[in-house]
Design a protein around this motif. Sequence first.
Motif, mmCIF file in Angstrom:
data_model
loop_
_atom_site.group_PDB
_atom_site.id
_atom_site.type_symbol
_atom_site.label_atom_id
_atom_site.label_comp_id
_atom_site.label_asym_id
_atom_site.label_seq_id
_atom_site.Cartn_x
_atom_site.Cartn_y
_atom_site.Cartn_z
ATOM 1 N N PHE A 134 0.859 -1.190 0.000
ATOM 2 C CA PHE A 134 0.000 0.000 0.000
ATOM 3 C C PHE A 134 0.895 1.239 0.000
ATOM 4 O O PHE A 134 1.683 1.446 0.928
ATOM 5 C CB PHE A 134 -0.869 -0.008 1.263
ATOM 6 N N VAL A 135 0.821 2.031 -1.064
ATOM 7 C CA VAL A 135 1.632 3.257 -1.143
ATOM 8 C C VAL A 135 0.724 4.472 -0.968
ATOM 9 O O VAL A 135 -0.221 4.650 -1.744
ATOM 10 C CB VAL A 135 2.392 3.349 -2.484
ATOM 11 N N MET A 136 1.001 5.262 0.063
ATOM 12 C CA MET A 136 0.208 6.471 0.299
ATOM 13 C C MET A 136 1.002 7.651 -0.235
ATOM 14 O O MET A 136 2.104 7.937 0.239
ATOM 15 C CB MET A 136 -0.021 6.647 1.793
ATOM 16 N N ALA A 137 0.426 8.332 -1.228
ATOM 17 C CA ALA A 137 1.156 9.441 -1.874
ATOM 18 C C ALA A 137 1.113 10.693 -0.998
ATOM 19 O O ALA A 137 0.852 11.800 -1.469
ATOM 20 C CB ALA A 137 0.531 9.709 -3.243
ATOM 21 N N TRP A 138 1.270 10.498 0.296
ATOM 22 C CA TRP A 138 1.303 11.610 1.231
ATOM 23 C C TRP A 138 1.298 11.019 2.645
ATOM 24 O O TRP A 138 1.125 9.831 2.816
ATOM 25 C CB TRP A 138 0.061 12.471 1.050
ATOM 26 N N ILE A 200 -1.490 -1.024 -4.305
ATOM 27 C CA ILE A 200 -2.519 -0.013 -4.050
ATOM 28 C C ILE A 200 -1.827 1.341 -3.911
ATOM 29 O O ILE A 200 -0.798 1.443 -3.229
ATOM 30 C CB ILE A 200 -3.291 -0.330 -2.757
ATOM 31 N N VAL A 201 -2.365 2.351 -4.583
ATOM 32 C CA VAL A 201 -1.852 3.714 -4.441
ATOM 33 C C VAL A 201 -3.027 4.580 -3.999
ATOM 34 O O VAL A 201 -4.095 4.524 -4.610
ATOM 35 C CB VAL A 201 -1.275 4.270 -5.763
ATOM 36 N N SER A 202 -2.838 5.321 -2.907
ATOM 37 C CA SER A 202 -3.921 6.158 -2.412
ATOM 38 C C SER A 202 -3.526 7.623 -2.501
ATOM 39 O O SER A 202 -2.436 8.004 -2.085
ATOM 40 C CB SER A 202 -4.217 5.766 -0.967
ATOM 41 N N LYS A 222 1.482 -2.025 -12.176
ATOM 42 C CA LYS A 222 1.230 -3.478 -12.275
ATOM 43 C C LYS A 222 -0.142 -3.689 -12.936
ATOM 44 O O LYS A 222 -0.991 -2.801 -12.894
ATOM 45 C CB LYS A 222 1.143 -4.090 -10.867
ATOM 46 N N ASP A 223 -0.388 -4.886 -13.448
ATOM 47 C CA ASP A 223 -1.678 -5.170 -14.094
ATOM 48 C C ASP A 223 -2.854 -5.059 -13.133
ATOM 49 O O ASP A 223 -3.888 -4.502 -13.459
ATOM 50 C CB ASP A 223 -1.651 -6.585 -14.712
ATOM 51 N N ASP A 224 -2.665 -5.554 -11.897
ATOM 52 C CA ASP A 224 -3.816 -5.569 -10.972
ATOM 53 C C ASP A 224 -3.769 -4.428 -9.948
ATOM 54 O O ASP A 224 -4.286 -4.527 -8.842
ATOM 55 C CB ASP A 224 -3.868 -6.909 -10.227
ATOM 56 N N ILE A 225 -3.163 -3.304 -10.347
ATOM 57 C CA ILE A 225 -3.052 -2.169 -9.423
ATOM 58 C C ILE A 225 -4.434 -1.581 -9.129
ATOM 59 O O ILE A 225 -5.357 -1.683 -9.961
ATOM 60 C CB ILE A 225 -2.144 -1.059 -9.983
ATOM 61 N N GLN A 226 -4.570 -1.020 -7.921
ATOM 62 C CA GLN A 226 -5.773 -0.268 -7.561
ATOM 63 C C GLN A 226 -5.322 1.135 -7.143
ATOM 64 O O GLN A 226 -4.474 1.246 -6.249
ATOM 65 C CB GLN A 226 -6.498 -0.922 -6.380
ATOM 66 N N ILE A 227 -5.843 2.170 -7.794
ATOM 67 C CA ILE A 227 -5.513 3.550 -7.415
ATOM 68 C C ILE A 227 -6.788 4.198 -6.873
ATOM 69 O O ILE A 227 -7.822 4.183 -7.536
ATOM 70 C CB ILE A 227 -4.971 4.357 -8.602
ATOM 71 N N LEU A 228 -6.713 4.722 -5.653
ATOM 72 C CA LEU A 228 -7.883 5.343 -5.025
ATOM 73 C C LEU A 228 -7.620 6.842 -4.886
ATOM 74 O O LEU A 228 -6.604 7.239 -4.309
ATOM 75 C CB LEU A 228 -8.135 4.729 -3.650
ATOM 76 N N VAL A 229 -8.506 7.655 -5.432
ATOM 77 C CA VAL A 229 -8.333 9.112 -5.399
ATOM 78 C C VAL A 229 -9.548 9.755 -4.748
ATOM 79 O O VAL A 229 -10.687 9.349 -5.021
ATOM 80 C CB VAL A 229 -8.193 9.685 -6.824
#
Length: 275
Positions: A134-138, A200-202, A222-229
């Motif tokens: 899980f990568v949190m862009a902040w 996952i990128v949030s 990645k193919d199965d990435i999930q990005i939540l904005v």
Amino acid sequence: MNFTPEQIEQVKLISDKLGNFKEELLKIDYVHNKPEFFKIMKEFRKYLVDISKECDFEVFKHSKNFEDYRNFFTEINEYYVRSIEAMQALSVMTQWIHNFNHFSELIDKDFVRESFIRKEKELAPLKLSKDKKFVMAWSGPFPETLLYIYENTEIENILWLDYNHEAIYMSGELLNWLGLDNISFKHVDAIEYDYKDADIVSIPIFVPLKTEIINQAIKTWKDDIQILVASPKWFLNLIYKPLCNITPRANITYREDLSTDFIYQEIIKIEKFKF
Ligand SMILES: C[S@@+](CC[C@H](N)C(=O)[O-])C[C@H]1O[C@@H](n2cnc3c(N)ncnc32)[C@H](O)[C@@H]1O
């Protein structure tokens, strides 16, 4: 484009009210008079949510004060969020509460508590499992989202990014104090980070460069990435930058509004078109 006299009258009333908030904020020395500053900002944010439910933002966007108000309120809101979070982190580390069952017991600032509580709904569209990175862009001076994920999900591999030294320092001290030493962080601008190993990128509502971070992620995603904005709705665009010009490579698989007393946003989930 023609607007009715009622619409124009409504815009005038809103503009005058926002002008009053701006005057009040300019009048007080908000660096040294925090209680008054926090009180005005709380009223102001509640007003933005209330008018978002009643008034037509699409008309207001054409008003002569829109740009000036957006620049002024976006900047002062960033200072507001950072100061409240820094005070929250200090409050936790100076209250010496060691025996607590839930992180929520440590949170005594309304703004942070409201943000912590709404995480359940915000993160709901995500498929979360133990093996995900899980990568949190902040993060911010007080990383309430990170604490929510740590306490309420199985996710172990959490990386948070922040390009602000103070936020990195304060959050780092807080996580050490809480004994959460298995969480990694990086002092980097999220638009420069390589997301190749992120599941996952949030990207929260606070982060201005939402579109740029997505464009960076898709370079190595990645193919199965999930990005939540989280993106502002209606008059919350006066204090937060919206997600716009989404790349055609992005498959929007979820889009729902989420509003509380102090926020009106839409939660957008992006996945990868597999062709
Ligand atoms: C104030 S916090 C709010 C988030 C809140 N603490 C939470 O846990 O949900 C947002 C942080 O995002 C950081 N930030 C904004 N844009 C960024 C970017 N492009 N790269 C890295 N950090 C960013 C800011 O420095 C700030 O510290």
